[in-house]
Enzyme design. Sequence first.
Site, PDB file in Angstrom:
ATOM      1  N   GLU A 266      43.603  57.389  29.396  1.00  0.00           N
ATOM      2  CA  GLU A 266      44.397  58.620  29.254  1.00  0.00           C
ATOM      3  C   GLU A 266      44.098  59.261  27.917  1.00  0.00           C
ATOM      4  O   GLU A 266      44.045  58.591  26.889  1.00  0.00           O
ATOM      5  CB  GLU A 266      45.907  58.323  29.248  1.00  0.00           C
ATOM      6  CG  GLU A 266      46.590  58.157  30.558  1.00  0.00           C
ATOM      7  CD  GLU A 266      48.093  57.917  30.372  1.00  0.00           C
ATOM      8  OE1 GLU A 266      48.687  58.483  29.413  1.00  0.00           O
ATOM      9  OE2 GLU A 266      48.664  57.163  31.162  1.00  0.00           O
ATOM     10  N   GLU A 320      53.810  67.414  35.743  1.00  0.00           N
ATOM     11  CA  GLU A 320      54.776  66.594  36.480  1.00  0.00           C
ATOM     12  C   GLU A 320      56.175  67.098  36.119  1.00  0.00           C
ATOM     13  O   GLU A 320      56.741  66.728  35.098  1.00  0.00           O
ATOM     14  CB  GLU A 320      54.588  65.123  36.130  1.00  0.00           C
ATOM     15  CG  GLU A 320      53.246  64.579  36.584  1.00  0.00           C
ATOM     16  CD  GLU A 320      53.022  63.127  36.196  1.00  0.00           C
ATOM     17  OE1 GLU A 320      53.424  62.226  36.948  1.00  0.00           O
ATOM     18  OE2 GLU A 320      52.461  62.894  35.103  1.00  0.00           O
ATOM     19  N   LYS A 323      59.400  64.826  35.149  1.00  0.00           N
ATOM     20  CA  LYS A 323      59.391  63.891  34.024  1.00  0.00           C
ATOM     21  C   LYS A 323      60.519  64.219  33.056  1.00  0.00           C
ATOM     22  O   LYS A 323      60.756  65.397  32.740  1.00  0.00           O
ATOM     23  CB  LYS A 323      58.051  63.959  33.277  1.00  0.00           C
ATOM     24  CG  LYS A 323      57.014  62.980  33.782  1.00  0.00           C
ATOM     25  CD  LYS A 323      55.860  62.873  32.809  1.00  0.00           C
ATOM     26  CE  LYS A 323      54.958  61.701  33.167  1.00  0.00           C
ATOM     27  NZ  LYS A 323      53.845  61.569  32.213  1.00  0.00           N
ATOM     28  N   GLU A 329      56.228  66.905  27.752  1.00  0.00           N
ATOM     29  CA  GLU A 329      55.988  65.832  28.721  1.00  0.00           C
ATOM     30  C   GLU A 329      55.659  66.386  30.106  1.00  0.00           C
ATOM     31  O   GLU A 329      55.015  65.717  30.911  1.00  0.00           O
ATOM     32  CB  GLU A 329      57.218  64.925  28.815  1.00  0.00           C
ATOM     33  CG  GLU A 329      57.373  63.951  27.667  1.00  0.00           C
ATOM     34  CD  GLU A 329      56.291  62.873  27.673  1.00  0.00           C
ATOM     35  OE1 GLU A 329      56.069  62.257  28.729  1.00  0.00           O
ATOM     36  OE2 GLU A 329      55.643  62.673  26.623  1.00  0.00           O
TER      37      GLU A 329
END
Length: 463
Positions: A266, A320, A323, A329
């Site tokens: 990542e 996302e 999250k 985030e």
Amino acid sequence: MAAFRFTITFLLLTLLMGAIKAKSQSFIGVNYGQVADNLPSPEATAKLLQSTSIQKVRLYGSDPAMIKALANTGVGIVVGTANGDIPALASDPNFAKNWVNTNIVAYYPSSKIILITVGNEVVMSGDKNLITQLLPAMQNVKNALDAASLGDKVKVSSVHSMALLKQSEPPSSGSFDPSFGDVLKGLLSFNNATGSPFAINPYPYFAYRSDPRPETLAFCLFQPNSGRFDANTKINYMNMFDAQVDAVRSALNAMGFKNVEIVVAETGWPYKGDSDEVGPSIENAKAYNGNLIAHLRSMVGTPLMPGKSVDTYLFALYDEDLKPGPTSERSFGLFKSDLTTTYDIGLSKSSQTPVTPATPKTPVTPSSQPKKAAWCVPKAGVSDAELQASLDYACAQGIDCSPIQPGGACFEPNTIAAHAAYAMNLFYQTAGQNPWNCDFTQTAMLSSNNPSYNGCTYAGGST
């Protein structure tokens, strides 16, 4: 005759380098997170991936719909087991066998599964029970793959946080936290024995967030900067990514695991954040990911691992939206849920030249005086490391660097100085021919001498 042999050898090497270059996109991967309620269908996602130069995708779980959608696409797939599955995988070989049969054997080889990651950042979870069960779980998964005759085709590993490092600066002093020494020795012995990679999550974004100075930002974004000198190796690091990866390399070497390869599981940069967050922006995200891809495509490697690019999985394919935490985030997606790009970093197969933003352009007042012919060239005495940083930066700005790639008119002489000179000049000429476009952190200067040679023509002249 000797000259003829040299010519043939050179041509073969050039063709080989060209072939390697053509296949060299295999190191670019992406993470596919699913903590969202607005994701495109697996089929649409598979088509999207095929339209890009991304050749590997990492799943955090074992989503059968996604694995099936990627069948016959040639995209390499990393499948994950949940942290919650580790106790059962560790204690029950039959559970591991069933897991492998259900999630791997059922789809292989039409779905090109290349790696199973057992858990995510388990060692830093604080759960001692889980930590002690990680290695037995990995061993049982490997045994199940062996039983299915896939042990040499699908590797088994786990993914780790950079927090495992007790020391990372300078990179040569990189070392793991000794409190995890025994656990890591077992895991790394497994990696070493099975030929599987050590997967790590380096994020220069977090390094900048804890040290938000302009020079740190440039260092993190692969932009021209003065670098950070490692007195032990006499290497001047020009970007945080290389420094972090080499710190991991040093830590592995210090534990006696020089042959264990590194995979970047990542890395990424958020394009949006809350008002009190330092660093998230479209410009910064575009610069980091675009320049990282240019750096990987250059095949220069890192100072401690030169000449090849580490497999790197960008975070992430989509936002996302479910999250928790700050806005950042939920703002790492390279693509939106309607399959359009959040920002262009040259991943599309139809346009593979990144168009990362250059330094902000100062408004130019038109002058009635024509400019004198000038070319942007490196200053004398500039180090290869500094020139490589400027080369990476310039080629990431949307200019055509193909002439300095193998087989190109300006590939020879094959030196960093010659390639950097070509790229720096082309950037200067296309960015407005302003003096600040030929600065590159004071490593370049304007010259009235045309550096063109043989069949290699440098852009330039009066305007």
